[in-house]
Design a protein around this motif. Structure first.
Motif, short mmCIF file in Angstrom:
data_model
loop_
_atom_site.label_atom_id
_atom_site.label_comp_id
_atom_site.label_asym_id
_atom_site.label_seq_id
_atom_site.Cartn_x
_atom_site.Cartn_y
_atom_site.Cartn_z
N ASP A 38 39.14 23.75 110.05
CA ASP A 38 38.26 24.69 110.72
C ASP A 38 37.57 25.62 109.71
N GLU A 39 38.35 26.09 108.73
CA GLU A 39 37.78 26.99 107.71
C GLU A 39 36.81 26.22 106.80
N LYS A 42 33.57 26.03 108.54
CA LYS A 42 32.84 27.30 108.53
C LYS A 42 32.14 27.53 107.19
N LEU A 119 30.67 33.46 110.07
CA LEU A 119 31.52 32.40 109.53
C LEU A 119 32.33 32.83 108.31
N LYS A 139 35.28 34.02 101.30
CA LYS A 139 36.33 33.72 102.28
C LYS A 139 37.66 34.00 101.57
N LYS A 150 40.01 33.60 112.01
CA LYS A 150 38.71 34.24 112.14
C LYS A 150 38.78 35.67 111.64
#
Lengths: 154, 116
Positions: A38-39, A42, A119, A139, A150
């Motif tokens: 998922d990351e 993003k 994101l 990130k 998130k």
């Protein structure tokens, strides 16, 4: 989790045809350093949005120009810097769409920066007029080695 | 390298567009062309099947946004069917489920036109 500093770099022509190559590059590094699917998705999308902005706005589809994508991994974060030498803009001047009015008015375009901020944990923009423009996106890794979900930062 | 394809299937009153591969600034014009053809042919009851769409960026989302108003003005709609979890997350991030009906199955989206 302390990570040893690593740097990755891609210099690529400013063409939409190569957005896929850019995404593959960024995703493979993000996966390699341990982000979950998922990351990775993003990060990949945020970088696509930054590069699409460069191709369309900074370079206005001039395929002779290049985009630089630098990834830096250090102890607690994954940083991507997208650099161009085209027409700059001030990110602060770009009005972020208010989602309610956006949905009501069905506005087209202008979604890229909104998405990038959703994101990534941090997004900032630096411009030296006539020299270069940089979009820096971060990130964070969590200290225990797990990756963040998130972000709450907006 | 993955590719992008747009396929179309016309039923009596509903047209289905199948998106396959990645939808970004490079491939968005192909999708735009397919939607424009439908509008030109007055086929405005549209279902976009997303089951084979592996990736979408704002350039692709912008195509949906660019057409919806015109299509609704003509009495039609764009309904979305069978998105993967990855693609749905991007739609969700931009609040698309408020604006577009999303169905788990293509038949459900088609039936919605036939019952409304």
């Amino acid at each position: 989790m302390a990570k040893k500093e690593k740097n990755y770099h891609l210099k690529i022509p400013s063409r939409t045809d190569d957005l896929e190559v850019i995404r593959d590059f960024v995703a493979s590094v993000a996966k390699k350093v341990g982000f979950d699917g998922d990351e990775v998705n993003k990060i990949e999308l945020a970088v696509d949005e930054a590069c699409t902005n460069v191709i369309e706005h900074a370079y206005q589809y001039d395929v002779k120009k290049n985009i630089d994508i630098a990834i830096k991994i250090d102890y607690n974060r994954f940083t991507v810097v997208v650099t161009d030498r085209g027409k700059g803009f001030n990110m602060q001047d770009v009005e972020l769409p208010d989602m309610k009015s956006y949905l009501a008015e069905i506005r087209v375009g202008g979604l890229g920066i909104y998405l990038m901020k959703q994101l990534m944990d941090e997004v900032d923009y630096h411009s030296e007029p006539g020299v270069k423009n940089e979009v820096r996106m971060v990130k964070y890794f969590l200290k225990d080695g797990k990756k963040k979900g998130k972000s709450n930062k907006k | 390298m993955s590719e992008f394809h747009v396929k179309r299937k016309d039923l009596t009153t509903v047209s289905i567009i199948y998106l396959n591969g990645y939808l970004d600034a490079h491939t968005a014009p192909d999708f735009e062309k397919a939607l424009q053809e439908l509008v030109d042919q007055e086929r405005v009851n549209i279902v976009v099947n997303l089951s084979e769409l592996t990736y979408i960026s704002s350039a692709g989302l912008g195509v949906f946004m660019g057409f919806i108003e015109n299509i609704r003005d003509k009495g039609g709609d764009i309904k979305l069917a069978e998105p993967t979890e990855k693609v749905y997350r991007v739609f969700d991030l931009l609040g698309f489920p408020v604006l577009y009906e999303v169905f788990k199955k293509e038949e459900e989206a088609i039936n919605k036109y036939q019952t409304s």
